[in-house]
Design a protein around this motif. Structure first.
Motif, PDB file in Angstrom:
ATOM      1  N   ARG A 114       0.843  -1.185   0.000  1.00 42.15           N
ATOM      2  CA  ARG A 114       0.000   0.000   0.000  1.00 42.15           C
ATOM      3  C   ARG A 114       0.882   1.240   0.000  1.00 42.15           C
ATOM      4  O   ARG A 114       1.915   1.284   0.667  1.00 42.15           O
ATOM      5  N   VAL A 115       0.449   2.263  -0.746  1.00 48.63           N
ATOM      6  CA  VAL A 115       1.210   3.503  -0.863  1.00 48.63           C
ATOM      7  C   VAL A 115       0.438   4.619  -0.155  1.00 48.63           C
ATOM      8  O   VAL A 115      -0.781   4.725  -0.271  1.00 48.63           O
ATOM      9  N   GLU A 134      10.498   3.049  -4.626  1.00 48.97           N
ATOM     10  CA  GLU A 134      11.617   2.962  -5.568  1.00 48.97           C
ATOM     11  C   GLU A 134      11.199   3.536  -6.920  1.00 48.97           C
ATOM     12  O   GLU A 134      10.121   3.241  -7.442  1.00 48.97           O
ATOM     13  N   GLY A 135      12.053   4.407  -7.480  1.00 43.87           N
ATOM     14  CA  GLY A 135      11.774   4.987  -8.786  1.00 43.87           C
ATOM     15  C   GLY A 135      10.789   6.132  -8.772  1.00 43.87           C
ATOM     16  O   GLY A 135      10.441   6.661  -9.836  1.00 43.87           O
ATOM     17  N   GLY A 150      14.836   5.102  -0.443  1.00 43.88           N
ATOM     18  CA  GLY A 150      15.413   5.360   0.865  1.00 43.88           C
ATOM     19  C   GLY A 150      14.507   4.891   1.994  1.00 43.88           C
ATOM     20  O   GLY A 150      13.285   4.793   1.844  1.00 43.88           O
ATOM     21  N   VAL A 151      15.109   4.605   3.143  1.00 41.37           N
ATOM     22  CA  VAL A 151      14.378   4.142   4.321  1.00 41.37           C
ATOM     23  C   VAL A 151      14.729   5.019   5.515  1.00 41.37           C
ATOM     24  O   VAL A 151      15.888   5.412   5.701  1.00 41.37           O
ATOM     25  N   TRP A 183       5.969  12.797  -1.540  1.00 43.50           N
ATOM     26  CA  TRP A 183       6.528  11.485  -1.899  1.00 43.50           C
ATOM     27  C   TRP A 183       5.481  10.388  -1.736  1.00 43.50           C
ATOM     28  O   TRP A 183       4.587  10.488  -0.899  1.00 43.50           O
ATOM     29  N   GLU A 184       5.623   9.316  -2.501  1.00 44.49           N
ATOM     30  CA  GLU A 184       4.848   8.103  -2.250  1.00 44.49           C
ATOM     31  C   GLU A 184       5.647   7.255  -1.261  1.00 44.49           C
ATOM     32  O   GLU A 184       6.812   6.918  -1.505  1.00 44.49           O
ATOM     33  N   LEU A 185       5.025   6.936  -0.115  1.00 50.91           N
ATOM     34  CA  LEU A 185       5.702   6.220   0.965  1.00 50.91           C
ATOM     35  C   LEU A 185       5.039   4.870   1.209  1.00 50.91           C
ATOM     36  O   LEU A 185       3.842   4.695   0.979  1.00 50.91           O
TER      37      LEU A 185
END
Length: 290
Positions: free
Chosen positions: A3-4, A41-42, A228-229, A261-263
């Motif tokens: 899920r984003v 990612e991306g 990134g994390v 951002w999409e997290l």
């Protein structure tokens, strides 16, 4: 499929900090809680739009920016803005306040009465006191008076605020600086007649922010990046900043960097930080996903 989520920033409630999401829901945060998320990612960071409307071109914005809007949306967002002095006819009452962030860091500001102390929590004010209440333009004149007569600024950079939080003096010293300024304000002759003065009644947010016994920060997240994390234990929060205990020490995350951002939720094994972190020059003397 993971899920984003899209972060809408950090809000403050009577119970503490809450991370808000694009769907209107919020995640309350508490001390000792693990905060862990990954950036898709991306992905790219896109403009959040203005005044409730999406950016028409979904413009890409810098990962280092805390504004999170493209030039056009930023201009639209400032329309009818108190900060931009475009609401001179606003009939709502306003308050003038003094806010203390650390030794030598006092500012003057205004906020709508209906917002209560929310503005002070959002700015990370450690101690504050009201100065007066009245019409918007009278509040603005009082703000200008303090800047001109007493050299009190209306802005304190977040970079300055966050580096002193781990070394704050005791309760008496925290209050003394704005007490003295409040008394000096009371002796000013040019105070606007339509602005009712307020007595000195300091409010201390040290406990609300979790600053007691806070370890000095060793670094500040400078930006998020695709893939990134961020992972750490929440030990304090003030304004938009989360102080996270990580394997390298306490690192500050400005939650304004999360918007756009999409997290995704980080896995159970996620640890530490794989995003750029700017080290503080001296960490001993201070210069829903969840």
């Amino acid at each position: 499929m993971r899920r984003v989520w899209r972060c809408a920033g950090l809000r403050w409630s009577v119970d503490g900090p809450v991370l808000m999401w694009g769907d209107g829901r919020g995640s309350s945060l508490g001390w000792g809680q693990r905060v862990a998320f990954g950036v898709v990612e991306g992905g790219v960071r896109t403009c959040v739009g203005a005044r409730g409307h999406a950016c028409p071109v979904a413009a890409v914005v810098s990962g280092r920016s805390t504004g999170v809007r493209c030039e056009e949306c930023a201009r639209l967002d400032r329309t009818h803005s108190v900060a931009a002095d475009t609401m001179a006819d606003d009939p709502r009452p306003y308050r003038v306040y003094l806010a203390w962030f650390g030794p030598g860091m006092v500012k003057v500001g205004i906020t709508r009465v209906e917002r209560g102390s929310a503005r002070l929590l959002e700015q990370g004010a450690v101690v504050f006191s009201w100065l007066g209440q009245g019409p918007l333009m009278a509040a603005r004149r009082a703000e200008e008076l303090l800047r001109a007569a007493l050299k009190v600024p209306d802005r304190i950079p977040y970079a300055d605020k966050r580096v002193v939080r781990a070394g704050l003096p005791g309760p008496g010293e925290r209050v003394a600086e704005i007490r003295e300024l409040h008394e000096r304000v009371g002796r000013l002759d040019a105070w606007p007649e339509s602005l009712q003065r307020a007595p000195f009644e300091p409010v201390d947010h040290t406990e609300v922010f979790g600053l007691a016994g806070l370890a000095p920060a060793v670094g500040v997240v400078s930006e998020l990046v695709p893939g990134g994390v961020v992972s750490g234990e929440l030990c304090a929060a003030a304004g938009p900043d989360l102080h996270l205990r990580t394997g390298r020490g306490v690192v500050v995350l400005d939650t304004r960097l999360m918007t756009g951002w999409e997290l995704t939720a980080a896995g159970d094994g996620a640890a530490g930080l794989s995003v750029p972190v700017r080290e503080l020059r001296d960490s001993t003397v201070q210069d829903g996903l969840f």
